[in-house]
Write an enzyme that holds these catalytic residues in place. Structure first.
Site, PDB file in Angstrom:
ATOM      1  N   ILE A  13       0.942  -1.132  -0.202  1.00  0.00           N
ATOM      2  CA  ILE A  13       0.129  -0.113   0.068  1.00  0.00           C
ATOM      3  C   ILE A  13       0.723   1.233  -0.164  1.00  0.00           C
ATOM      4  CG2 ILE A  13      -1.756   1.151   1.279  1.00  0.00           C
ATOM      5  CD1 ILE A  13      -2.765  -1.623   2.364  1.00  0.00           C
ATOM      6  N   GLU A  84       4.098  -5.356  10.285  1.00  0.00           N
ATOM      7  CA  GLU A  84       3.997  -6.636   9.761  1.00  0.00           C
ATOM      8  C   GLU A  84       2.685  -7.138   9.571  1.00  0.00           C
ATOM      9  OE1 GLU A  84       6.387  -8.965   9.376  1.00  0.00           O
ATOM     10  OE2 GLU A  84       8.175  -7.528  10.072  1.00  0.00           O
ATOM     11  N   THR A 134      -6.613  -1.849  10.226  1.00  0.00           N
ATOM     12  CA  THR A 134      -7.290  -2.828   9.567  1.00  0.00           C
ATOM     13  C   THR A 134      -8.815  -3.035  10.255  1.00  0.00           C
ATOM     14  OG1 THR A 134      -7.384  -5.209   9.167  1.00  0.00           O
ATOM     15  CG2 THR A 134      -6.053  -4.403  11.014  1.00  0.00           C
ATOM     16  N   ASP A 135      -9.701  -3.608   9.351  1.00  0.00           N
ATOM     17  CA  ASP A 135     -11.092  -4.151   9.901  1.00  0.00           C
ATOM     18  C   ASP A 135     -10.968  -5.264  10.823  1.00  0.00           C
ATOM     19  OD1 ASP A 135     -10.328  -6.071   7.841  1.00  0.00           O
ATOM     20  OD2 ASP A 135     -12.212  -5.593   6.673  1.00  0.00           O
ATOM     21  N   GLU A 136      -9.558  -5.959  10.659  1.00  0.00           N
ATOM     22  CA  GLU A 136      -9.472  -7.086  11.611  1.00  0.00           C
ATOM     23  C   GLU A 136      -9.609  -6.962  12.956  1.00  0.00           C
ATOM     24  OE1 GLU A 136      -6.552  -9.921   9.876  1.00  0.00           O
ATOM     25  OE2 GLU A 136      -7.060  -9.064   7.927  1.00  0.00           O
ATOM     26  N   TYR A 159      -1.837 -10.834  14.802  1.00  0.00           N
ATOM     27  CA  TYR A 159      -1.704  -9.543  13.850  1.00  0.00           C
ATOM     28  C   TYR A 159      -2.880  -8.585  14.198  1.00  0.00           C
ATOM     29  CZ  TYR A 159      -2.919  -6.815   9.866  1.00  0.00           C
ATOM     30  OH  TYR A 159      -3.058  -5.543   9.073  1.00  0.00           O
ATOM     31  N   ALA A 161      -4.514  -8.415  16.911  1.00  0.00           N
ATOM     32  CA  ALA A 161      -4.269  -7.708  18.224  1.00  0.00           C
ATOM     33  C   ALA A 161      -3.406  -6.670  18.334  1.00  0.00           C
ATOM     34  CB  ALA A 161      -4.127  -8.750  19.233  1.00  0.00           C
ATOM     35  N   LYS A 163      -2.389  -4.768  15.836  1.00  0.00           N
ATOM     36  CA  LYS A 163      -2.923  -3.457  15.216  1.00  0.00           C
ATOM     37  C   LYS A 163      -3.970  -2.877  16.181  1.00  0.00           C
ATOM     38  CE  LYS A 163      -2.373  -2.261  11.369  1.00  0.00           C
ATOM     39  NZ  LYS A 163      -1.226  -1.139  11.134  1.00  0.00           N
ATOM     40  N   ASN A 189      -7.070  -5.053   0.830  1.00  0.00           N
ATOM     41  CA  ASN A 189      -6.938  -4.527  -0.611  1.00  0.00           C
ATOM     42  C   ASN A 189      -6.133  -5.549  -1.285  1.00  0.00           C
ATOM     43  OD1 ASN A 189      -5.423  -1.217   0.486  1.00  0.00           O
ATOM     44  ND2 ASN A 189      -6.889  -2.295   1.370  1.00  0.00           N
ATOM     45  N   HIS A 285      -9.685 -18.733  12.105  1.00  0.00           N
ATOM     46  CA  HIS A 285      -9.837 -17.775  10.900  1.00  0.00           C
ATOM     47  C   HIS A 285     -11.151 -17.007  11.064  1.00  0.00           C
ATOM     48  CE1 HIS A 285      -9.749 -18.594   6.280  1.00  0.00           C
ATOM     49  NE2 HIS A 285      -9.894 -17.272   6.780  1.00  0.00           N
TER      50      HIS A 285
HETATM   51  P1  NAD Z   1       3.211  -4.836   3.448  1.00  0.00           P
HETATM   52  O1  NAD Z   1       3.548  -5.944   4.288  1.00  0.00           O
HETATM   53  O2  NAD Z   1       3.223  -4.970   1.874  1.00  0.00           O
HETATM   54  O3  NAD Z   1       4.305  -3.611   3.860  1.00  0.00           O
HETATM   55  C1  NAD Z   1       4.737  -3.157   4.978  1.00  0.00           C
HETATM   56  C2  NAD Z   1       5.912  -2.442   4.915  1.00  0.00           C
HETATM   57  O4  NAD Z   1       6.470  -1.998   6.351  1.00  0.00           O
HETATM   58  C3  NAD Z   1       7.089  -3.075   4.160  1.00  0.00           C
HETATM   59  O5  NAD Z   1       7.565  -2.225   3.184  1.00  0.00           O
HETATM   60  C4  NAD Z   1       7.962  -3.144   5.295  1.00  0.00           C
HETATM   61  O6  NAD Z   1       9.391  -3.211   4.874  1.00  0.00           O
HETATM   62  C5  NAD Z   1       7.947  -2.079   6.054  1.00  0.00           C
HETATM   63  N1  NAD Z   1       8.085  -2.258   7.855  1.00  0.00           N
HETATM   64  C6  NAD Z   1       7.980  -3.464   8.366  1.00  0.00           C
HETATM   65  N2  NAD Z   1       8.431  -3.332   9.596  1.00  0.00           N
HETATM   66  C7  NAD Z   1       8.934  -1.956   9.738  1.00  0.00           C
HETATM   67  C8  NAD Z   1       9.491  -1.566  10.939  1.00  0.00           C
HETATM   68  N3  NAD Z   1       9.770  -2.021  11.915  1.00  0.00           N
HETATM   69  N4  NAD Z   1      10.029  -0.047  10.359  1.00  0.00           N
HETATM   70  C9  NAD Z   1       9.884   0.271   9.168  1.00  0.00           C
HETATM   71  N5  NAD Z   1       9.228  -0.233   8.031  1.00  0.00           N
HETATM   72  C10 NAD Z   1       8.724  -1.523   8.425  1.00  0.00           C
HETATM   73  O7  NAD Z   1       1.743  -4.340   3.954  1.00  0.00           O
HETATM   74  P2  NAD Z   1       0.680  -3.515   3.308  1.00  0.00           P
HETATM   75  O8  NAD Z   1      -0.211  -4.620   2.919  1.00  0.00           O
HETATM   76  O9  NAD Z   1       1.036  -2.503   2.459  1.00  0.00           O
HETATM   77  O10 NAD Z   1       0.110  -2.786   4.657  1.00  0.00           O
HETATM   78  C11 NAD Z   1       0.246  -1.518   5.166  1.00  0.00           C
HETATM   79  C12 NAD Z   1      -0.411  -1.226   6.060  1.00  0.00           C
HETATM   80  O11 NAD Z   1      -2.052  -1.004   5.750  1.00  0.00           O
HETATM   81  C13 NAD Z   1      -0.228  -2.108   7.535  1.00  0.00           C
HETATM   82  O12 NAD Z   1      -0.341  -1.269   8.599  1.00  0.00           O
HETATM   83  C14 NAD Z   1      -1.506  -2.962   7.522  1.00  0.00           C
HETATM   84  O13 NAD Z   1      -1.630  -3.108   8.671  1.00  0.00           O
HETATM   85  C15 NAD Z   1      -2.422  -1.959   6.874  1.00  0.00           C
HETATM   86  N6  NAD Z   1      -3.655  -2.698   6.321  1.00  0.00           N
HETATM   87  C16 NAD Z   1      -3.215  -3.545   5.149  1.00  0.00           C
HETATM   88  C17 NAD Z   1      -4.402  -4.024   4.528  1.00  0.00           C
HETATM   89  C18 NAD Z   1      -4.248  -4.866   3.269  1.00  0.00           C
HETATM   90  O14 NAD Z   1      -5.216  -5.480   2.669  1.00  0.00           O
HETATM   91  N7  NAD Z   1      -3.064  -4.991   2.624  1.00  0.00           N
HETATM   92  C19 NAD Z   1      -5.731  -3.839   4.798  1.00  0.00           C
HETATM   93  C20 NAD Z   1      -6.135  -2.857   5.851  1.00  0.00           C
HETATM   94  C21 NAD Z   1      -4.740  -2.219   6.602  1.00  0.00           C
HETATM   95  P1  TYD Z   2      -5.076 -12.789   3.318  1.00  0.00           P
HETATM   96  O1  TYD Z   2      -4.819 -12.427   1.986  1.00  0.00           O
HETATM   97  O2  TYD Z   2      -4.182 -13.581   4.245  1.00  0.00           O
HETATM   98  O3  TYD Z   2      -5.750 -11.420   3.993  1.00  0.00           O
HETATM   99  P2  TYD Z   2      -6.491 -11.394   5.605  1.00  0.00           P
HETATM  100  O4  TYD Z   2      -6.095 -12.751   6.290  1.00  0.00           O
HETATM  101  O5  TYD Z   2      -5.796 -10.461   6.171  1.00  0.00           O
HETATM  102  O6  TYD Z   2      -7.829 -11.338   5.398  1.00  0.00           O
HETATM  103  O7  TYD Z   2      -6.318 -13.711   3.399  1.00  0.00           O
HETATM  104  C1  TYD Z   2      -7.601 -13.672   2.623  1.00  0.00           C
HETATM  105  C2  TYD Z   2      -8.405 -14.741   2.773  1.00  0.00           C
HETATM  106  O8  TYD Z   2      -8.020 -15.725   2.165  1.00  0.00           O
HETATM  107  C3  TYD Z   2      -8.554 -15.129   4.375  1.00  0.00           C
HETATM  108  O9  TYD Z   2      -9.932 -15.735   4.649  1.00  0.00           O
HETATM  109  C4  TYD Z   2      -7.501 -16.414   4.346  1.00  0.00           C
HETATM  110  C5  TYD Z   2      -7.578 -16.975   2.943  1.00  0.00           C
HETATM  111  N1  TYD Z   2      -6.442 -17.618   2.383  1.00  0.00           N
HETATM  112  C6  TYD Z   2      -6.734 -19.071   1.726  1.00  0.00           C
HETATM  113  O10 TYD Z   2      -7.673 -19.599   1.824  1.00  0.00           O
HETATM  114  N2  TYD Z   2      -5.287 -19.373   1.436  1.00  0.00           N
HETATM  115  C7  TYD Z   2      -4.196 -18.782   1.727  1.00  0.00           C
HETATM  116  O11 TYD Z   2      -2.980 -19.267   1.026  1.00  0.00           O
HETATM  117  C8  TYD Z   2      -3.958 -17.560   1.946  1.00  0.00           C
HETATM  118  C9  TYD Z   2      -2.919 -16.712   1.948  1.00  0.00           C
HETATM  119  C10 TYD Z   2      -5.122 -16.941   2.443  1.00  0.00           C
END
Ligand code: NAD
Ligand code: TYD
Length: 346
Positions: A13, A84, A134-136, A159, A161, A163, A189, A285
């Site tokens: 993101i 993370e 996150t919505d989680e 995770y 918890a 957040k 996303n 899950h």
């Molecule tokens: P991602 O795992 O792709 O990227 C995380 C980034 O953070 C990486 O570039 C990593 O190097 C950096 N990072 C990790 N630990 C670090 C530290 N200690 N110091 C500095 N940098 C560090 O994650 P993402 O999917 O891009 O998510 C970004 C944010 O959005 C997160 O806070 C996540 O909880 C939140 N979020 C993600 C989603 C999703 O669907 N991906 C949905 C809702 C919220």
């Molecule tokens: P994920 O992309 O890990 O996002 P989140 O757990 O944060 O929602 O998983 C999306 C959904 O897909 C979740 O219900 C778990 C499921 N999933 C699988 O069934 N197989 C997989 O290998 C992964 C990574 C996720």
């Protein structure tokens, strides 16, 4: 020319947000990223050629480094994305989630508080700390209902918890120290540059290679998908127009069960559904997430990317950008050993 500090800007993101801001504003962008397994400068390749971008490799949990970043770059606003992020990894090894998501957010808040306290008006009045969550954190839904901003927190995975803990710290810094904070809770996303451990990029890249896709449990878990660009638009809008101290849900309203999404991915790629491999369920899950986004819509946001078109474009992006994901999957020993342990659950 304002400076925006984006932590985690080399991740999925974050890198999309950096490009979005550089394309649409004259702002200077400072990225702070530790470059964990999930972050790479390849995600910022285009952005790095822009003189408005500064990259700092640092850990948000490093107090001295964070103080220096604020002193050196004097940001007008901070977007905290560094985290993370993978639920399965948090189940196998929660420690880094505590260190980065909780302690890291705390250290960043302290640095922001010290910096903001020294700002005079008008910079002090305009400063913003937007924390991306996150919505989680809300736990899980049954077949009906939506999470709203008033839903009590009930995080189920390490995770979620971690957040939730970070969100509480951010809220407390707003309440106690009047730090101008905002919290956004976003749904799942999808889009370019998502690390191929998450469902969509994992299944797409496996399917391209005719490798089975591991579907957890009965495949009936439901997620609410949002294109990453729509998430970036929401964050961008809220930095300007969000109310300090408020929480905003961001979601696409695209609910789909994992099995149906998997069928859509395989069908679009022209791959057989027999590639689906049912595997043991993720422990704890969450069954269903879906967000009420009326509050954000009242600020003037609505998602622009229709799910069918966004998914098709995303699949096309992974098909066209093997240079990006293949080395991650083939050469990264961390990724390989992690996936061996995952498949071991079958
Ligand atoms: P991602 O795992 O792709 O990227 C995380 C980034 O953070 C990486 O570039 C990593 O190097 C950096 N990072 C990790 N630990 C670090 C530290 N200690 N110091 C500095 N940098 C560090 O994650 P993402 O999917 O891009 O998510 C970004 C944010 O959005 C997160 O806070 C996540 O909880 C939140 N979020 C993600 C989603 C999703 O669907 N991906 C949905 C809702 C919220
Ligand atoms: P994920 O992309 O890990 O996002 P989140 O757990 O944060 O929602 O998983 C999306 C959904 O897909 C979740 O219900 C778990 C499921 N999933 C699988 O069934 N197989 C997989 O290998 C992964 C990574 C996720």
């Amino acid at each position: 020319m304002a400076t925006l500090l984006i932590t985690g800007g080399a991740g999925f993101i974050g890198s999309n947000l950096v490009q979005h801001v550089l394309d649409r504003t004259a702002d200077r962008v400072v990225v702070v990223d530790k470059l964990t397994y999930a972050g790479t400068l390849l995600n910022l390749e285009r952005a790095l050629s822009d003189p408005s971008l500064v990259f700092v490799q640092a850990d948000i949990a490093d107090e001295r480094a964070m103080s220096a970043v604020f002193a050196d770059h004097r940001p007008a606003a901070v977007v905290n994305l560094a985290a993370e992020t993978h639920v399965d990894r948090s189940i196998d090894s929660p420690r880094p989630f505590i260190d980065t998501n909780i302690v890291g957010t705390f250290v960043l808040l302290e640095a922001a508080r010290a910096f903001a306290a020294r700002l005079g008006a008008p910079e002090g009045a305009a400063f913003r700390f937007l924390h991306v969550s996150t919505d989680e954190v809300y736990g899980t839904l049954g077949a009906d209902g939506l999470f709203s901003e008033e839903t009590p927190y009930a995080p189920n995975s390490p995770y979620a918890a971690s957040k939730a803990a970070a969100d509480h710290l951010v809220r407390a810094y707003g309440h106690t120290y009047q730090l101008p904070v905002l919290i956004t809770n976003c749904s799942n996303n999808y889009g370019p540059f998502q690390f191929p451990e998450k469902l969509i990029p994992l299944f797409v890249t496996n399917a391209i290679d005719d490798v089975p896709v591991p579907l957890y449990g009965d495949g009936q878990n439901v997620r609410d998908w949002l294109h990453v660009v729509d998430h970036c638009r929401a964050v961008d809008l809220l930095i300007d127009q969000g109310t300090n101290g408020d929480v905003y849900n961001i979601g696409g309203g695209n609910e789909i069960a994992n099995v149906d999404l998997t069928h859509q991915i395989l069908d679009t790629l022209g791959k057989p559904r027999s590639l689906i491999r049912p595997v043991a369920d993720r422990p704890g899950h969450d069954r269903r997430y879906c967000l009420d986004t009326a509050k954000l819509r009242s600020v003037g946001w609505s998602p622009q990317v229709a799910f069918a078109a966004g998914l098709r474009d995303t699949l096309e992006w992974y098909r066209a950008n093997e240079w990006w994901w293949r080395p991650i999957k083939e050469q990264d020993s961390d990724f390989k050993s992690y996936y061996q342990s995952q498949y071991g659950r079958q």
